[in-house]
Design a protein around this motif. Sequence first.
Motif, PDB file in Angstrom:
ATOM      1  N   UNK A 155      40.567  56.812  41.918  1.00 53.84           N
ATOM      2  CA  UNK A 155      41.223  55.615  42.446  1.00 53.84           C
ATOM      3  C   UNK A 155      41.248  54.594  41.312  1.00 53.84           C
ATOM      4  N   UNK A 156      42.439  54.122  40.963  1.00 56.02           N
ATOM      5  CA  UNK A 156      42.573  53.145  39.873  1.00 56.02           C
ATOM      6  C   UNK A 156      42.918  51.785  40.451  1.00 56.02           C
ATOM      7  N   UNK A 157      42.264  50.747  39.970  1.00 55.72           N
ATOM      8  CA  UNK A 157      42.593  49.388  40.394  1.00 55.72           C
ATOM      9  C   UNK A 157      42.469  48.433  39.213  1.00 55.72           C
TER      10      UNK A 157
ATOM     11  N   UNK B 176      34.012  56.824  41.889  1.00 55.22           N
ATOM     12  CA  UNK B 176      35.349  57.416  41.835  1.00 55.22           C
ATOM     13  C   UNK B 176      36.415  56.386  41.448  1.00 55.22           C
ATOM     14  N   UNK B 177      36.030  55.120  41.355  1.00 53.71           N
ATOM     15  CA  UNK B 177      36.980  54.041  41.084  1.00 53.71           C
ATOM     16  C   UNK B 177      36.998  53.712  39.594  1.00 53.71           C
ATOM     17  N   UNK B 178      38.178  53.601  39.046  1.00 54.63           N
ATOM     18  CA  UNK B 178      38.355  53.243  37.639  1.00 54.63           C
ATOM     19  C   UNK B 178      39.107  51.924  37.546  1.00 54.63           C
ATOM     20  N   UNK B 179      38.578  50.974  36.781  1.00 53.32           N
ATOM     21  CA  UNK B 179      39.208  49.658  36.613  1.00 53.32           C
ATOM     22  C   UNK B 179      39.978  49.620  35.293  1.00 53.32           C
ATOM     23  N   UNK B 180      41.271  49.302  35.381  1.00 51.04           N
ATOM     24  CA  UNK B 180      42.119  49.168  34.195  1.00 51.04           C
ATOM     25  C   UNK B 180      42.864  47.840  34.306  1.00 51.04           C
ATOM     26  N   UNK B 181      42.627  46.889  33.417  1.00 52.38           N
ATOM     27  CA  UNK B 181      43.332  45.600  33.478  1.00 52.38           C
ATOM     28  C   UNK B 181      44.844  45.783  33.356  1.00 52.38           C
ATOM     29  N   UNK B 182      45.578  44.936  34.046  1.00 49.49           N
ATOM     30  CA  UNK B 182      47.041  44.987  34.022  1.00 49.49           C
ATOM     31  C   UNK B 182      47.595  44.310  32.772  1.00 49.49           C
ATOM     32  N   UNK B 183      48.929  44.209  32.674  1.00 47.09           N
ATOM     33  CA  UNK B 183      49.570  43.590  31.510  1.00 47.09           C
ATOM     34  C   UNK B 183      50.971  43.147  31.902  1.00 47.09           C
ATOM     35  N   UNK B 184      51.637  42.436  31.038  1.00 52.98           N
ATOM     36  CA  UNK B 184      52.979  41.938  31.320  1.00 52.98           C
ATOM     37  C   UNK B 184      54.041  42.991  31.094  1.00 52.98           C
ATOM     38  N   UNK B 185      55.123  42.897  31.871  1.00 56.80           N
ATOM     39  CA  UNK B 185      56.220  43.853  31.726  1.00 56.80           C
ATOM     40  C   UNK B 185      57.128  43.501  30.566  1.00 56.80           C
TER      41      UNK B 185
ATOM     42  N   UNK C 223      51.292  40.002  38.863  1.00 53.95           N
ATOM     43  CA  UNK C 223      51.596  40.585  37.551  1.00 53.95           C
ATOM     44  C   UNK C 223      52.161  39.552  36.575  1.00 53.95           C
ATOM     45  N   UNK C 224      52.780  38.487  37.120  1.00 55.02           N
ATOM     46  CA  UNK C 224      53.347  37.467  36.232  1.00 55.02           C
ATOM     47  C   UNK C 224      52.259  36.738  35.437  1.00 55.02           C
ATOM     48  N   UNK C 225      51.022  36.826  35.895  1.00 58.61           N
ATOM     49  CA  UNK C 225      49.902  36.184  35.202  1.00 58.61           C
ATOM     50  C   UNK C 225      49.887  36.559  33.729  1.00 58.61           C
ATOM     51  N   UNK C 226      50.140  37.814  33.435  1.00 57.13           N
ATOM     52  CA  UNK C 226      50.016  38.317  32.068  1.00 57.13           C
ATOM     53  C   UNK C 226      51.170  37.861  31.186  1.00 57.13           C
ATOM     54  N   UNK C 227      52.347  37.675  31.783  1.00 56.88           N
ATOM     55  CA  UNK C 227      53.467  37.098  31.028  1.00 56.88           C
ATOM     56  C   UNK C 227      53.210  35.622  30.726  1.00 56.88           C
TER      57      UNK C 227
ATOM     58  N   UNK D 101      46.607  32.382  24.826  1.00 54.63           N
ATOM     59  CA  UNK D 101      47.160  33.338  23.863  1.00 54.63           C
ATOM     60  C   UNK D 101      46.133  34.399  23.485  1.00 54.63           C
ATOM     61  N   UNK D 102      44.886  33.983  23.323  1.00 52.22           N
ATOM     62  CA  UNK D 102      43.826  34.938  23.016  1.00 52.22           C
ATOM     63  C   UNK D 102      43.618  35.915  24.178  1.00 52.22           C
ATOM     64  N   UNK D 103      43.674  35.393  25.397  1.00 52.96           N
ATOM     65  CA  UNK D 103      43.497  36.240  26.583  1.00 52.96           C
ATOM     66  C   UNK D 103      44.598  37.290  26.679  1.00 52.96           C
ATOM     67  N   UNK D 104      45.809  36.932  26.260  1.00 51.20           N
ATOM     68  CA  UNK D 104      46.938  37.860  26.372  1.00 51.20           C
ATOM     69  C   UNK D 104      46.724  39.136  25.565  1.00 51.20           C
ATOM     70  N   UNK D 105      45.902  39.060  24.523  1.00 48.98           N
ATOM     71  CA  UNK D 105      45.639  40.242  23.701  1.00 48.98           C
ATOM     72  C   UNK D 105      44.765  41.264  24.424  1.00 48.98           C
ATOM     73  N   UNK D 106      44.143  40.852  25.529  1.00 48.63           N
ATOM     74  CA  UNK D 106      43.303  41.758  26.313  1.00 48.63           C
ATOM     75  C   UNK D 106      44.121  42.535  27.343  1.00 48.63           C
TER      76      UNK D 106
END
Length: 360
Positions: A134-136, A153-162, A277-281, A342-347
């Motif tokens: 399960x990915x979140x 069973x859970x895997x955490x993967x940070x999201x990103x901008x489209x 998801x817009x957070x990352x943009x 801007x620094x956070x966006x690199x993550x």
Amino acid sequence: MVDVVNAYSQEYDEVVLLAGKVEEHSRILSPKVFLYNIKAYNKKNVFYRILTWLISFFQSFFYLLIHGKGAMVVYVTNPPLSYFSSLFLRNKFIIIEYDIYPDALKNIGIRDDSLIFKLWTKINRKVFKKADCIITLSNGMANLLSKYVNKSKIKVIPNWGSITMNPVPKVDNPFIKEHHLEGKFVVMYSGNIGYTHHVETIVALALLLRNEFDIHFMVIGGGGKKADLVKLVEMQGLVNCTFLDWLPAGKIVYSLSAADLSVVTLTDDTAFVSVPSKTYNILSVGSPMLCVAPEKSEIGQLVKKERCGKCYDKDHVEEMINFILQLKSDKKYYTEMVKNALNASTHYTFANANEYVYHK
């Protein structure tokens, strides 16, 4: 999702994407991917939402039943019913939990003691136990999912901008010129103006700051609340608040870059089960954020960790005003927030898509 599907196309010889529509921004869908169209999501109202959930579920189920024998299946919780197919199919599968159901149903008044909530909870426990993974998106969402499945069973993967973005200086920004925002401190909301978003808070802020003539509020998007909010602005005679319709993808970098402060809003229930998801943009253009959500929500924890904004409960309007005025008047404070964003966006970059791939 384009990035995730493309990552799979590099690992597997044959990849099929079942989707209502594909929106391509900075990166396009790999030509190796076969696209099978199902019913597109209709967000007009609750009835149409549920109807499209059901139609797309049956379309996906019968496609997998007929064509998916032996395939590894990746279910995404948009549409929310997608992974119910695994109750009847024998495919190996993983589930990507972008929005956690049935918890998110609380937004439309379905409580945890209702029959549908209890039934969905039972299905989750059965299906998640069968899933390979399960990915979140965050640790907080993983904690919420742990009531349905063992956390191992859970895997955490940070999201990103489209969209791959870089900040556009205001002096070179055509959006600023088009909407006469020169010399203004721009507070912007860009996204759904629906029932899971406290966009009315932005109008309340505009009303209370109507005499701060160098602050302007921009609200971009559409949804069920928009018409009423536009009427309210007109009735109050607010000249410091502008509503715009959805913008073409090519203009988004200019609109987001025009914001001195970007607003992200979520209802109390939604705030703990999803991250917009817009957070990352927003981060990628270096805009500080004002989050209208519980402080301990996912978005609240993100801005606190990255020190790129503030998060307030919807009723704490006075605190929001003080934050806006502080950002406008304290250049050092504002510059630090921009740097942190801007620094956070690199993550949060599309390289994270590779972590989604279930290897054979």
